[in-house]
Write a protein that holds these residues in place. Structure first.
Motif, short mmCIF file in Angstrom:
data_model
loop_
_atom_site.label_atom_id
_atom_site.label_comp_id
_atom_site.label_asym_id
_atom_site.label_seq_id
_atom_site.Cartn_x
_atom_site.Cartn_y
_atom_site.Cartn_z
N LYS A 174 -7.26 1.19 -6.23
CA LYS A 174 -7.32 2.28 -5.27
C LYS A 174 -8.40 1.94 -4.25
N GLN A 187 8.02 2.59 -3.47
CA GLN A 187 7.98 4.05 -3.58
C GLN A 187 8.12 4.53 -5.03
N GLU A 202 0.83 -1.21 0.00
CA GLU A 202 0.00 0.00 0.00
C GLU A 202 0.86 1.25 0.00
N GLN A 203 0.36 2.25 -0.74
CA GLN A 203 1.00 3.56 -0.76
C GLN A 203 -0.04 4.60 -1.13
N ASP A 204 -0.31 5.53 -0.23
CA ASP A 204 -1.22 6.65 -0.47
C ASP A 204 -2.60 6.21 -0.97
N GLY A 205 -3.14 5.15 -0.40
CA GLY A 205 -4.46 4.70 -0.78
C GLY A 205 -4.51 3.82 -2.02
#
Length: 75
Positions: A68, A47, A5-8
């Motif tokens: 998302k 990232q 997961e990253q930023d939703g």
């Protein structure tokens, strides 16, 4: 299932479905994926991922999902 997961945004890999063909690794424009010691797809650098979904589209085994997290709010 391995879920990153990253930023939703999420990238999920199902190792049991992955046959290690490397199509996802070769298709990723950001070099996010690698084949691990077991020959399965794995995230190397989350990232860098832009969640474009190319890996999901090209995976012949349906082992990768990109999505998302949708949060619905009452109006």
């Amino acid at each position: 299932m391995r879920r990153y997961e990253q930023d939703g945004f999420f990238l999920a890999i199902e190792p049991r479905r992955c046959k290690g063909c490397g199509v996802c690794v070769q298709s990723c424009p950001m070099n996010v994926l690698i084949l691990n010691n077991e020959g399965k797809a794995e995230v190397k650098e989350l990232q860098r991922c832009v969640f474009c979904g190319i890996c999901e589209q090209r995976c012949p085994d349906f082992a990768i999902s990109v999505y998302k997290n949708r949060v619905f709010q009452a109006v």
